[in-house]
Design an enzyme around this catalytic site. Sequence first.
Site, PDB file in Angstrom:
ATOM      1  CB  SER A 103      -1.196   0.201   1.240  1.00 37.72           C
ATOM      2  OG  SER A 103      -1.733  -1.052   0.955  1.00 37.72           O
ATOM      3  CG  HIS A 104      -1.094   4.797   0.989  1.00 43.48           C
ATOM      4  ND1 HIS A 104      -0.500   6.019   2.184  1.00 43.48           N
ATOM      5  CD2 HIS A 104      -2.076   4.214   1.370  1.00 43.48           C
ATOM      6  CE1 HIS A 104      -1.605   5.677   3.129  1.00 43.48           C
ATOM      7  NE2 HIS A 104      -2.542   4.608   2.914  1.00 43.48           N
ATOM      8  CG  ASP A 105       2.846   7.421   1.238  1.00 38.91           C
ATOM      9  OD1 ASP A 105       3.537   7.633   0.695  1.00 38.91           O
ATOM     10  OD2 ASP A 105       1.435   7.174   1.714  1.00 38.91           O
TER      11      ASP A 105
END
Length: 259
Positions: free
Chosen positions: A120-122
Amino acid sequence: MASEISPKAEISPKAKIGNNCKIFPFVYIEDDVEIGDNCIIFPFVSICDGSRIGNNNKIHQGSVIAALPQDFNFRGEKSYVQIGDNNVIRENVVINRGTHRDGVTKIGNNNFLLEGTHISHDTVVGDHCVFGYGVKIAGDCEVHNGVIFSSSAIQNANTRVGRLALIQAGTSSSKDIPPFVIAGGKPLEYGGPNNTMMREAGIDEKVQKHIANAYRLLFHGKTSVFDVINQIKEQVPDGPEVQTIIQFLENSKRGIMCK
């Protein structure tokens, strides 16, 4: 050597593709994409805006790179996915780009992401990691070098997994998992030091015993993590690996598993 690109692939003329790549039919590549040399992109892969992909990567059918972040804070800002070299990304893997402007999801070098993995993001992934079938890594996580996730493991948001940790199948963690450990079971439990991987990494047997002693203090004692850190400093011979453990414990914001 020029890249071999199928005429049935849909590739933006603005995308930058390196030398000696092979891109199969029905690949979809958007404008703001950079792909290095010697990559193989199999059919039905989508590589979206913000993708920065290094050399010698293999991306298999149905994977999506730089998918929009699944985060309610996302407002359409320009963000990225950075993938290093020599990674194998198997079927139906999804890697989301960062949430905020210039945010980055990072995958290092020599990683193996098996079918159905979701990063997922980041999230930041180091080198030489393995993600088993259906592993889900939530946003803003850190996965350090040499970590192995067995199938269907879930790592929840804002957590860290330390170097050479082994996370067994079907587990879920909402806290940090320290380096050099085996973690498994429901609820998650400490399963001892990961001696096999430490031996493969060339960590001396004496140092492995020091690591085991440090974790005996952490997981079998009745004191706080703060007190355990002091006990490790006082009772366990110092060295780079022991310092790695101490620093990991000191920097924990979500707490340590089983504590």
